[in-house]
Design a protein around this motif. Structure first.
Motif, PDB file in Angstrom:
ATOM      1  N   ALA A  55       9.251   2.597  31.329  1.00 23.91           N
ATOM      2  CA  ALA A  55       7.713   3.164  31.556  1.00 23.91           C
ATOM      3  C   ALA A  55       7.315   4.409  30.482  1.00 23.91           C
ATOM      4  O   ALA A  55       6.332   4.524  29.910  1.00 23.91           O
ATOM      5  N   GLU A  56       8.448   5.094  30.412  1.00 24.19           N
ATOM      6  CA  GLU A  56       8.190   6.384  29.604  1.00 24.19           C
ATOM      7  C   GLU A  56       8.259   6.213  28.056  1.00 24.19           C
ATOM      8  O   GLU A  56       7.303   6.583  27.424  1.00 24.19           O
ATOM      9  N   ARG A 102       5.370   4.829  26.323  1.00 22.07           N
ATOM     10  CA  ARG A 102       4.158   5.497  25.826  1.00 22.07           C
ATOM     11  C   ARG A 102       4.231   5.767  24.483  1.00 22.07           C
ATOM     12  O   ARG A 102       3.444   6.334  23.889  1.00 22.07           O
ATOM     13  N   TYR A 103       5.476   5.428  23.628  1.00 20.30           N
ATOM     14  CA  TYR A 103       5.519   5.806  22.580  1.00 20.30           C
ATOM     15  C   TYR A 103       5.467   4.271  21.605  1.00 20.30           C
ATOM     16  O   TYR A 103       5.463   4.422  20.437  1.00 20.30           O
ATOM     17  N   LYS A 161       4.664   0.918  19.816  1.00 18.13           N
ATOM     18  CA  LYS A 161       3.621   0.440  19.141  1.00 18.13           C
ATOM     19  C   LYS A 161       3.772  -1.127  19.046  1.00 18.13           C
ATOM     20  O   LYS A 161       2.707  -1.776  19.324  1.00 18.13           O
ATOM     21  N   TYR A 212       4.135  -5.744  24.059  1.00 16.55           N
ATOM     22  CA  TYR A 212       4.830  -5.732  25.283  1.00 16.55           C
ATOM     23  C   TYR A 212       5.968  -7.002  25.135  1.00 16.55           C
ATOM     24  O   TYR A 212       6.995  -6.863  25.491  1.00 16.55           O
ATOM     25  N   GLU A 249      13.558   6.597  20.844  1.00  8.79           N
ATOM     26  CA  GLU A 249      12.397   7.486  21.169  1.00  8.79           C
ATOM     27  C   GLU A 249      12.187   8.558  22.307  1.00  8.79           C
ATOM     28  O   GLU A 249      11.863   9.413  22.063  1.00  8.79           O
ATOM     29  N   SER A 285      12.631  14.456  30.874  1.00 13.07           N
ATOM     30  CA  SER A 285      12.246  13.878  32.133  1.00 13.07           C
ATOM     31  C   SER A 285      13.332  13.501  33.127  1.00 13.07           C
ATOM     32  O   SER A 285      14.471  13.587  32.586  1.00 13.07           O
ATOM     33  N   ASN A 321       0.047  -2.468  35.965  1.00  8.19           N
ATOM     34  CA  ASN A 321       0.160  -2.964  34.511  1.00  8.19           C
ATOM     35  C   ASN A 321       1.014  -3.984  34.492  1.00  8.19           C
ATOM     36  O   ASN A 321       2.473  -3.632  34.304  1.00  8.19           O
TER      37      ASN A 321
END
Ligand code: HDL
Ligand code: ZN
Length: 416
Positions: free
Chosen positions: A54-55, A58-59, A61, A64, A82, A91, A267
């Motif tokens: 999930a984290e 966020r980076y 591109k 999925y 990443e 985190s 999602n």
């Protein structure tokens, strides 16, 4: 000894006792080694844990599905790059990987994952599982066992030598949240059920639960429920609780665990990482505990906002056992806030934490991180007691910590 020195000593004593305390981890997604590939461990599994995906997404591109089509090793490389190489792993889930690697004696700032892979590949599974449990101070843990999972059902049907450290918990989400579909599944699996939840159907579903409870020797029945879970209501879920689950748990004297507030598939592209949280009404818990005083309910809630309300409901019903800082609340500032709130409202009549681990190596960090936070809050409370004129002994601290780390659950579940 002056006041400051005495209070520093109390904190030191609590820290030592909490760090050495043995744990019963009452909710995980881990499996005993006999379950083979279902037991996850090692650096790639640690890095593709859905919390990290999930984290990392966020980076990312890339699409999925392109990511999901990759091997776990390829996915792990992207996550590592990443979240650990390009940025500091601040985190909770990232720091967890570092803690586990470090406690295993591995160099976390290892740029070359292949060296880590080589080390993990050299480990013997049974020995490694025991090592992780020892490093985590976990004596036993509850699995999440679903008869609706084909891969898992095959293991149960083929039989295996049980491992006393791995306790079964009967997970029944499809029964309660997807009834019409599950009614079909039950029919295909030899149960004489129909969509209407009449006496015959209820009897057959209780037979299904009895079959799996006995086969698994399950210690409790568990379900996760959406934020809008209402009881009583006209839903199949509510009717099945009344006709099947509550009477079944009352008859067998085993707890019914409800994990409330998860919004599945917010999602869907993120798969397991795609679930979210919703503010959950807790009148349903009040109504359930009041309707079934003979049933032992275990409840944890996913949204931070309802934690205080849950504690108050716990004060109203002795057949309600509150447990853990679940999922999105399993982060330092909320573990501290929720544990402090529970101690102040419930004393030690709750289970402070569960790991929810999916990869066995994670229990090392999940318990390391929680122990230090729980120790900090407990020390504060004992210092408050000392200021009120009540000095606790080491035996009393040990007794209290044992309760919070599984002892109170055993008392509650055992009915003694
Ligand atoms: O429903 C659950 O038991 C949750 O814990 C989910 O499995 C979730 O994906 C999770 O692993 N949370 O920690
Ligand atoms: Zn879980």
């Amino acid at each position: 000894m002056n006041k400051e020195a005495n209070e520093a000593m109390i904190a030191k004593r609590v820290d030592k006792i909490v760090s050495e305390a043995r744990v019963l981890d009452i909710h995980t997604h881990l499996y005993a080694p006999a379950f083979g590939k279902l037991l996850l461990w090692g650096i790639d599994e640690l890095l593709v844990y859905h919390y990290l995906l999930a984290e990392a997404f966020r980076y990312f591109k890339l699409p999925y599905d392109k990511f999901h089509a990759m091997s776990k090793a390829e996915q792990a490389e992207l996550v590592w790059d990443e979240l650990f190489v390009k940025r500091s792993p601040v985190s909770e889930a990232c720091r967890g990987v570092i803690t586990s690697l470090n406690r295993l004696g591995l160099e976390p700032r290892q740029k070359d994952l292949n060296l880590l892979r080589k080390w993990f590949a050299e480990q013997d599974t049974d020995e490694y599982v025991s090592r992780c449990m020892e490093l985590a101070g976990v004596d036993s843990l509850c699995m999440t066992n679903s008869p609706f999972d084909d891969a898992e059902r095959q293991v149960w049907d083929s039989g295996f030598d049980g491992d006393g450290r791995f306790v079964a918990a009967l997970r029944i989400d499809p029964l309660l949240v997807s009834w019409p579909k599950t009614c079909e599944w039950l029919k295909e699996n030899g149960y004489d059920v129909e969509p209407e939840i009449n006496d015959k159907t209820a009897g057959e579903v209780r037979r299904f639960l009895g079959h799996w409870k006995d086969k698994m020797r399950a210690e409790y029945v568990m379900v996760s429920l959406p934020p809008d879970f209402e009881y009583p209501s006209s839903t199949a879920c509510s009717k099945l609780i009344d006709a099947v689950v509550a009477p079944f748990c009352a008859e067998h004297g085993i707890p019914f665990a409800l994990m409330i507030g998860v919004k599945r598939g917010v999602n869907k592209e993120l798969k397991l990482a795609g679930d979210g949280v919703g503010w959950s009404k807790l009148e349903a818990v009040e109504n359930l505990c009041g309707a079934y005083p003979e049933v032992k309910f275990m409840v944890t809630a996913l949204s931070r906002e309802v934690q205080h309300t849950l504690c108050v409901v716990g004060r109203k019903f002795r057949n309600l056992h509150i447990f853990g800082c679940w999922w999105f609340t399993n982060v330092p500032h909320l573990i501290e806030e929720i544990t402090r709130m529970r101690l102040e409202l419930l004393g030690t009549s709750f289970t402070a934490q569960h790991s929810d681990a999916r990869v066995i190596d994670q229990i090392i960090y999940k318990w390391d991180h929680s122990r230090s936070l729980i120790a900090k809050v407990l020390a504060d409370k004992y210092i408050d007691l000392a200021r009120a004129g009540w000095e606790v002994s080491d035996e009393e601290i040990k007794r209290d910590v044992t309760a919070l780390f599984g002892g109170e659950f055993k008392r509650f579940a055992g009915g003694h």
